[in-house]
Design a protein around this motif. Structure first.
Motif, PDB file in Angstrom:
ATOM      1  N   ARG A 347      85.956  -1.975  31.219  1.00  0.00           N
ATOM      2  CA  ARG A 347      85.978  -3.341  30.632  1.00  0.00           C
ATOM      3  C   ARG A 347      86.935  -3.383  29.442  1.00  0.00           C
ATOM      4  O   ARG A 347      87.752  -4.285  29.312  1.00  0.00           O
ATOM      5  CB  ARG A 347      84.567  -3.720  30.149  1.00  0.00           C
ATOM      6  N   GLU A 350      90.510  -3.373  30.559  1.00  0.00           N
ATOM      7  CA  GLU A 350      90.946  -4.667  31.119  1.00  0.00           C
ATOM      8  C   GLU A 350      91.293  -5.655  30.011  1.00  0.00           C
ATOM      9  O   GLU A 350      92.167  -6.501  30.158  1.00  0.00           O
ATOM     10  CB  GLU A 350      89.846  -5.252  32.029  1.00  0.00           C
ATOM     11  N   ARG A 351      90.609  -5.537  28.864  1.00  0.00           N
ATOM     12  CA  ARG A 351      90.903  -6.443  27.736  1.00  0.00           C
ATOM     13  C   ARG A 351      92.025  -5.891  26.858  1.00  0.00           C
ATOM     14  O   ARG A 351      92.314  -6.455  25.810  1.00  0.00           O
ATOM     15  CB  ARG A 351      89.638  -6.609  26.880  1.00  0.00           C
ATOM     16  N   ASP A 353      91.778  -3.434  24.976  1.00  0.00           N
ATOM     17  CA  ASP A 353      91.187  -2.895  23.753  1.00  0.00           C
ATOM     18  C   ASP A 353      91.215  -1.366  23.760  1.00  0.00           C
ATOM     19  O   ASP A 353      91.099  -0.720  22.721  1.00  0.00           O
ATOM     20  CB  ASP A 353      89.714  -3.316  23.633  1.00  0.00           C
ATOM     21  N   ARG A 367      94.786  -3.584  17.794  1.00  0.00           N
ATOM     22  CA  ARG A 367      93.393  -4.025  18.009  1.00  0.00           C
ATOM     23  C   ARG A 367      92.469  -3.525  16.885  1.00  0.00           C
ATOM     24  O   ARG A 367      91.263  -3.712  16.952  1.00  0.00           O
ATOM     25  CB  ARG A 367      92.856  -3.490  19.351  1.00  0.00           C
ATOM     26  N   ASP A 377      80.886  -2.154  21.830  1.00  0.00           N
ATOM     27  CA  ASP A 377      80.861  -2.486  23.264  1.00  0.00           C
ATOM     28  C   ASP A 377      80.678  -1.262  24.160  1.00  0.00           C
ATOM     29  O   ASP A 377      80.354  -1.396  25.332  1.00  0.00           O
ATOM     30  CB  ASP A 377      82.187  -3.170  23.675  1.00  0.00           C
TER      31      ASP A 377
END
Ligand code: SF4
Length: 379
Positions: A347, A350-351, A353, A367, A377
């Motif tokens: 996840r 994908e962002r 980050d 970031r 997260d």
């Protein structure tokens, strides 16, 4: 295996109103200089069994204000530590210093007892901001301390607090420019944080403490970064900059999850156990209790299971520009980061980050203003 040794010196001339470190205000003449050195030596003897097989890598005197400690007594502590380990090629020995207890004579003394790196709590080079922070020194005092340090030491770091008292970008850049004149190999930039239980916390609660907004904080963080990168520093950890090769070996040991020993009142250490576990030990916090307690007695011991260690490796390692090595985490914890955290990491990637390059997982520098959220997260 490499070992970083932290020695806590729990005395300050006066308490700063924002500080929640384990330290007490004491007049220099009333500090038990020799007794504290003896207590460090006794703690080392009492814990000799835990220390077998380690190679000494760094010693860091933090506090508190270790530059208040009589150099002869600190020298005894250094000898006591060195004598416990096989002599290794080079050991980084850092002392945190306050400008109010650092002059040319003190700098020479520190050099003569084997110290090879100084970390100076400059905090600001603006008299008004220094008064706001409740510091004992003024800007001139800080500049004199830096000059004295640089006259004898190649390796000097300065701490700066930013975003205090509505600081503007221009004000921060002016302070950075003044620091850059000393050609320091290392700089630490911390935002002012307000901790519960401090006088600043009370002022904030009463609405009497000017604080920078999140937007101002972000602008200051980015301006400082741009300026220091242009000057050839590397932003190697969220709050730390270094010339190439000038990184703090001691602090890197923490961020890279290496073993560290804590000596002295309130000191914390973490040493490995069999089966990929580790033990975190906290010493008694009050200096007098530490001095009076049996040398081997800890206030608290906590066993870290492999998954605790893996989580800690992510929390600390992702603060570094280089991130963390998955192979090293596996070697220490026996666990595979991608197996334990695969979906959350996917996840994050994908962002944009998180970035996974070969063996290394990292958060890109652009970031970092969201770093805490990105790490949360993963849990
Ligand atoms: S000198 Fe440093 S350790 Fe001592 S009270 Fe001030 S901020 Fe805290």
């Amino acid at each position: 295996m490499r070992l970083a040794v932290y020695v806590h010196f729990p005395y300050c001339e006066r308490r700063c109103p924002y500080c929640d470190f384990a330290t007490v205000a004491e007049e220099r003449d009333r500090i038990p200089h020799e007794r504290y050195a003896s207590a460090i030596a006794e703690e080392l003897s009492a814990r000799a069994d835990e220390l077998r097989g380690f190679e000494l890598h760094s010693i860091f005197f933090g506090g508190g204000t270790p530059s208040l400690w009589a150099s002869e007594s600190m020298g005894r502590a250094i000898e006591a530590i060195r004598s416990r380990f096989e002599p290794s090629r080079s050991v980084e020995i850092t002392v945190e210093c306050n400008p109010s207890s650092l002059d040319r004579a003190k700098v020479c003394e520190l050099r003569s007892i084997g110290v090879n790196r100084l970390s100076i709590g400059v905090q600001s080079l603006d008299d008004e901001r220094l008064r706001f922070l409740g510091r004992l020194h003024d800007a001139q005092g800080a500049l004199r301390a830096l000059e004295a340090a640089r006259s004898e030491f190649e390796r000097v770091s300065a701490d700066l607090i930013f975003a205090a008292a509505n600081q503007s970008e221009e004000e921060l850049l002016r302070e950075l420019d003044a620091l850059l004149g000393f050609d320091l190999e290392h700089l630490s930039l911390y935002a002012l944080t307000i901790e519960e239980g401090t006088p600043f916390f009370e002022r904030l609660r009463r609405g009497k403490l000017p604080m920078a907004s999140d937007e101002r904080y972000a602008r200051l963080f980015l301006e400082a970064e741009a300026r220091l990168l242009r000057e050839g520093y590397r932003h190697y950890e969220v709050s730390n900059y270094a010339r190439p090769g000038g990184e703090s070996a001691h602090n890197l040991a923490y961020w890279q999850g290496e073993s560290y020993l804590g000596l002295g009142a309130a000191a914390v250490g973490c040493l490995p156990l069999p089966n990929h576990r580790a033990v975190r030990r906290k010493n008694r916090i009050a200096p007098n209790e530490y001095l009076d307690a049996p040398a081997a007695e800890a206030q608290e011991m906590e066993i870290l299971e492999p998954l605790d260690r893996l989580n800690e490796a992510l929390m600390l390692g992702l603060r570094l520009e280089d991130g963390l090595s998955l192979a090293q985490v596996k070697e220490r914890t026996g666990l595979d980061v991608l197996e334990e955290k695969g979906r959350a990491i996917q996840r994050g990637m994908e962002r944009a980050d998180l970035v996974l390059e070969g063996d290394r997982l990292r958060v890109p520098r652009d970031r970092w203003l969201r770093l805490d959220g990105i790490i949360v997260d993963l849990f």
